[in-house]
Scaffold this active site. Structure first.
Site, short mmCIF file in Angstrom:
data_model
loop_
_atom_site.label_atom_id
_atom_site.label_comp_id
_atom_site.label_asym_id
_atom_site.label_seq_id
_atom_site.Cartn_x
_atom_site.Cartn_y
_atom_site.Cartn_z
N LYS A 67 -51.73 -20.09 -41.66
CA LYS A 67 -52.10 -21.51 -41.68
C LYS A 67 -53.11 -21.83 -42.77
O LYS A 67 -53.10 -22.93 -43.32
CB LYS A 67 -52.63 -21.95 -40.31
CG LYS A 67 -51.53 -21.99 -39.26
CD LYS A 67 -51.87 -22.85 -38.08
CE LYS A 67 -50.63 -23.01 -37.22
NZ LYS A 67 -50.82 -23.84 -36.06
N LYS A 85 -40.78 -19.09 -38.78
CA LYS A 85 -40.67 -19.66 -37.44
C LYS A 85 -40.54 -21.19 -37.51
O LYS A 85 -41.14 -21.82 -38.37
CB LYS A 85 -41.93 -19.24 -36.68
CG LYS A 85 -42.36 -20.11 -35.56
CD LYS A 85 -43.64 -19.63 -34.92
CE LYS A 85 -44.71 -20.70 -34.95
NZ LYS A 85 -44.38 -21.94 -34.24
N LYS A 145 -43.74 -27.32 -35.38
CA LYS A 145 -43.85 -28.78 -35.41
C LYS A 145 -44.65 -29.24 -36.61
O LYS A 145 -44.52 -30.38 -37.05
CB LYS A 145 -44.42 -29.32 -34.10
CG LYS A 145 -45.80 -28.87 -33.72
CD LYS A 145 -46.26 -29.64 -32.48
CE LYS A 145 -46.28 -28.79 -31.23
NZ LYS A 145 -47.36 -27.79 -31.23
#
Ligand code: ATP
Ligand code: MG
Length: 339
Positions: free
Chosen positions: A119, A202, A205
């Site tokens: 991230k 993966k 959202k």
């Protein structure tokens, strides 16, 4: 320490960091509902809004996403009477225990977390401190309930190992058997639903590409179009699971089909082996639409009455605090806080 001393209790959460995806549904919500309905556990489910803000969220959008996520839980089958359903920031003991755990977790442990690396990307120096400390808040979410079992997708496995390490170190450092060593529950065909554009990534959202995912609120045409355009290879489907080994995109679509239909990938391949994607993708689209469209229409119905959603959340938070307040008080006492 044996967890038999602890009441069987499930905790899990989802971030209101965007709209729900097929990955969240198959990897989390569908399984949450099963665990609730089987009745072997007390079940506690949370919208983890404090986690969501570790990456910038527009405040109005965050409020909307939190309520929509609540609607998503209920529409997927979570009954706010049977389970405790609430948002994290209304139960302050999560953040309070997280601070204690920030003093238990080691820098070296957090430095190994792959979610932070993914991230934060190339811009690690500019990531929030909260994004780095995310796993110790997650450990607090779980352990403030003395939860024994945590259903999650495969991507959260490392954070659950860290939760166990934190519980064990706390117990050891203070000479207590206070926190359980929680069991991850990572089961079923779809514990890692992959991006429709890239079989090595993966489905998320928060991914920039909307084509990478199926959103729970996508309409039938959008779902069919996204699956039609999903990346695949030119070969026909194999009849055995071994034939999927080097074919991540094919494996992903088979896993999705299996999870929706409560079958194993072996059983699915026994039916569809030999078919081309041009034939299989519409079958998968039809199955996905038949399962998702009742949920998304129930979500939009529930979203019309936000007052009702807010009532459910505050009632859930009250019930949660009956558990968290005494556990935090005991933790503070163990640590040596004068009360
Ligand atoms: P974000 O991109 O903001 O991290 P997310 O889609 O990863 O969002 P989370 O709220 O982080 O969703 O995760 C909620 C739950 O859904 C977790 O249990 C997680 O393991 C599970 N989950 C998320 N993505 C997938 C996926 N692609 N396949 C299976 N489970 C998933
Ligand atoms: Mg995530």
């Amino acid at each position: 320490m044996a967890n038999t001393a602890f009441q069987p209790r499930v905790f899990s959460g989802i971030q209101p960091s965007g709209g729900l995806t097929l990955g969240n549904y198959l990897g989390a919500l569908k399984r949450f509902t099963t665990m609730q309905d089987e009745g072997n556990f007390e079940t506690i489910y949370c919208m983890v809004d404090l986690h969501a803000i570790t990456v910038w969220q527009d405040p109005e959008t965050l409020k909307r996403n939190t309520r929509e996520l609540c609607a998503g839980f209920i529409a997927s089958g979570i009954d706010p009477e049977k389970s405790i359903l609430f948002n994290q920031s209304q139960v302050p003991e999560h953040a309070q225990l997280a601070w204690i755990f920030n003093t238990v977790a080691r820098m070296g442990w957090l430095n190994r977390m792959t979610q932070f690396k993914d991230k934060a990307g190339k811009n690690r120096e500019n990531a929030s401190v909260g994004l780095f400390a995310y796993p110790s808040l997650m450990a607090a979410d779980i352990l403030i309930y003395h939860a024994t079992h945590v259903p999650v997708g495969d991507d959260q496995k490392q954070h659950l190992e860290l939760t166990r390490d934190i519980a064990a170190k706390f117990n050891h450092d203070y000479g207590v058997d206070f926190f359980p060593i929680t069991e991850p529950v990572i089961e079923g065909a779809a514990t890692r639903v992959m991006s429709l554009r890239d079989g090595s990534k993966k489905m998320s959202k928060s991914d920039a590409s909307d084509m990478s995912r199926i959103n729970m609120t996508d309409d039938a045409d959008t779902i069919a179009a996204k699956l039609r355009k999903a990346r695949t290879d030119p070969d026909a489907l194999p009849s055995e699971v071994a034939g999927l080994a080097e074919r991540p995109e094919a494996r992903n679509l088979i896993n999705i089909y299996a999870a929706f239909s409560d079958m194993t990938p072996e059983q699915v391949l026994a039916e569809v082996g030999g078919k081309q994607f041009s034939e299989f993708k519409p079958m998968l689209a039809e199955l996905a639409v038949s399962k998702l469209s009742p949920i998304s229409s129930e979500m939009s119905r529930l979203m019309q009455d936000q007052g009702e959603i807010d009532k459910i959340l505050s009632r859930g938070a009250e019930r949660a605090r009956e558990i968290t307040e005494p556990i935090l008080a005991k933790t503070y006492d163990i640590v040596g806080m004068v009360r």
